[in-house]
Design an enzyme around this catalytic site. Structure first.
Site, mmCIF file in Angstrom:
data_model
loop_
_atom_site.group_PDB
_atom_site.id
_atom_site.type_symbol
_atom_site.label_atom_id
_atom_site.label_comp_id
_atom_site.label_asym_id
_atom_site.label_seq_id
_atom_site.Cartn_x
_atom_site.Cartn_y
_atom_site.Cartn_z
ATOM 1 C CD GLU A 128 -25.408 7.044 -3.079
ATOM 2 O OE1 GLU A 128 -24.355 7.300 -2.439
ATOM 3 O OE2 GLU A 128 -25.727 7.289 -4.011
ATOM 4 C CD GLU A 188 -26.997 11.800 -3.981
ATOM 5 O OE1 GLU A 188 -26.770 12.161 -2.638
ATOM 6 O OE2 GLU A 188 -26.216 11.158 -4.641
#
Length: 327
Positions: free
Chosen positions: A128, A241
């Site tokens: 991220e 995720e």
């Protein structure tokens, strides 16, 4: 696109999950509940539980600094032999936000990579990093900056004679793929796997709409990646995720934490993605009570202490972890 109907999830009683299509994996932390580092024996105990439902785990850094107050955890030397013994695969994360972190993590990776090519499924450079850079330009990486780190890693892999032994990619939020921020990486020819993170919870959805939002976000990201890459086959796409906080977690807008809601999302959302041949990493395997309180970019609490599919002592939270569908 929006999904107006989802496959019905049939009630299941078997404790062991059998996934005929997509693979289920778990994001796996490097620390025990008290914040100390896991040993090989600790990982062996983790994987003895997880292999009943999963085939693979993923990590975020090879040298994990935690909240900066605890010890550094050196992950590959403890995790890889445990995973090999359990017959499970691992995606190892390379923290890439700074050159120092990247060099440290890459060095730790290459200490073990040659001996565990049958266990390492992939290496993801950055986690991220694009999303964090969007939130705060002093953190994370731009698209070109992340591509530079990936390119350096590819060169190291080539120098080590490990080309083709495992996949190389990154992991980021679905919207950083969908809005084109990740285009430099997608079109570079340097990656052959991308992990796309997507959560109905972080979209502040009621549990009744969380699955539709989650699947819609994934499809938007996947479609953009495949269009930019010019192929549906050149880059392997995973859901990197997803999950839902359980009892003790924090609410986020209309998204209400709780074990019942987490179980509903697992059975409806995760199982639907798996049935549609999407590989899914559930965030996360076990609760991590050592994590400090945190606040999201919007100022709301964003604690990650109670996101585990299992309790910190490895006991189950859900009454079953299987996915089955009526024909």
């Amino acid at each position: 696109m929006h999904f107006s109907s989802l496959l019905a999830v049939a009630a299941a009683t078997a404790p062991v999950a059998v996934y005929a299509k997509g693979q289920l994996g778990y994001a796996l932390g490097s620390r025990l509940p008290d914040g100390s580092c896991k040993t090989q024996k600790d990982y062996e105990a983790d994987l003895a539980v997880l292999k009943e439902t999963a085939t693979i785990v993923r990590t975020y850094a090879n040298v994990d600094g935690g909240d900066s107050s605890g010890p550094l955890c050196y992950v590959p030397g403890a995790l890889l032999p445990a995973a090999k013994a359990a017959g499970m695969k691992v995606i190892l994360g390379i923290w890439a936000d700074s050159d120092t972190a990247f060099d440290t993590d890459a060095a730790e990776f290459f200490k073990y990579a040659s001996d565990y090519t049958s266990t390492i499924y992939a290496a993801t450079v950055g986690s991220e990093a694009l999303y964090r850079n969007q939130q705060d330009s002093s953190t994370g990486l731009t698209g070109d900056g992340l591509l530079n780190q990936i390119s350096k890693f590819v060169t190291k892999v080539e120098s080590a004679g490990l080309t083709g032994k495992f996949k190389i990619g990154t992991a980021d939020s679905w919207n950083k793929y969908q809005d084109g921020t990740a285009n430099p990486i997608v079109s570079s020819g340097k990656v052959d796997i991308l992990l796309v993170n997507a959560f109905g919870y972080w979209q502040q959805q009621l549990i009744s709409n969380a699955t539709a939002t989650y699947l819609d976000d994934l499809q938007q990201a996947f479609g953009k990646i495949q269009s930019e890459a010019g192929s549906t086959k050149s880059i392997e796409l995973w859901n990197g995720e997803t999950g839902w906080p359980t009892d003790g977690g924090t609410n986020y807008g209309a998204a209400i934490a709780g074990t019942d809601n987490a179980f509903t999302f697992f059975k409806d959302g995760v199982c639907a993605a798996l049935d549609w041949n999407i590989n899914v990493f559930y965030f996360e395997a076990f609760d991590e009570p050592w994590k400090p309180a945190s606040t999201g970019a919007d100022g709301q609490p964003g604690n990650e202490n109670h996101w585990g599919a299992y309790n910190a002592d490895r006991s189950p939270k859900f009454k079953d972890y299987s996915c089955s569908y009526s024909s």
